[in-house]
Enzyme design. Sequence first.
Site, PDB file in Angstrom:
ATOM      1  N   ASP A  40       0.750  -1.262  -0.109  1.00 46.66           N
ATOM      2  CA  ASP A  40       0.035   0.138  -0.066  1.00 46.66           C
ATOM      3  C   ASP A  40       1.014   1.288  -0.091  1.00 46.66           C
ATOM      4  O   ASP A  40       2.131   1.217   0.615  1.00 46.66           O
ATOM      5  CB  ASP A  40      -1.020  -0.009   1.188  1.00 46.66           C
ATOM      6  N   ASN A  89     -10.833  -1.444  -5.623  1.00 51.06           N
ATOM      7  CA  ASN A  89      -9.718  -0.589  -6.535  1.00 51.06           C
ATOM      8  C   ASN A  89     -10.198  -0.554  -7.818  1.00 51.06           C
ATOM      9  O   ASN A  89      -9.879   0.416  -8.715  1.00 51.06           O
ATOM     10  CB  ASN A  89      -8.341  -1.148  -6.527  1.00 51.06           C
TER      11      ASN A  89
END
EC number: 2.5.1.68
Length: 263
Positions: A40, A89
């Site tokens: 991330d 996402n």
Amino acid sequence: MDIIPPRLKEPAYRIYEMRLRHELVRSKAQLPRHIAVLCDGNRRWARDAGYDDVSIGYRKGAAKIAEMLRWCQAAGIEMATIYLLSTENLQRDPDELTALIEIITDVVEEICAPYNKWSVRTVGDLELLGDEPARRLREAVESTTTKGANFHVNVAVAYGGRQEIVDAVRSLLSKELANGATAEQLIEAVTVDGISENLYTSGQPDPDLVIRTSGEQRLSGFLLWQSAYSEMWFTEAYWPAFRRVDFLRALRDYTARHRRFGK
């Protein structure tokens, strides 16, 4: 405030890295068998570095993945699961998403290259990526083999932890129905072991250690079922800036913990 002069940072980190490696060797503690990583902070790294194009962050992060997997292999870890793209996402800006899927496809093909001799599995719904990326990913993964592989990699792409559990229950019930199960038998079939056997990661050990970069301290749906008793380790470093020193610190912290598994 950073008290280490820039010219001394690299030598200092090398010395610290060596010290961490020696600590792990001397401790003779059991290392994790399976590490899961939420990669991330790619976009934030790009913005902090002054780039308007966040795909530069994705490219930088992609270059880190194979490097980190080699750290795992060198440490004697048997398996790694890397979280590259969640189902959430997929709601990102179409242009950004197209670039990201292309980068992910490239990095999976790199991971699957014959010279690595790794066994690779994708976990997630590849159909959500579109026909061409899904085809390339399948072909890359199918080119790897479990025969003789001493390191195994799961790539979580178009993955959602809740959806995985739903899919596992559906798969379990479908098999039972195909065998002529009654309603009562279907209810009895829904067990912890039954669901585990139908997860995307069926047949694999649960992760011992889950690492998340970027300072966020949550799972974000990653391996919800499998991480019930995993140890968690969080770092402020964005994924592209994740160093071997950070990786070794995670291992050191893991070896200092006493795993109770709910007991």
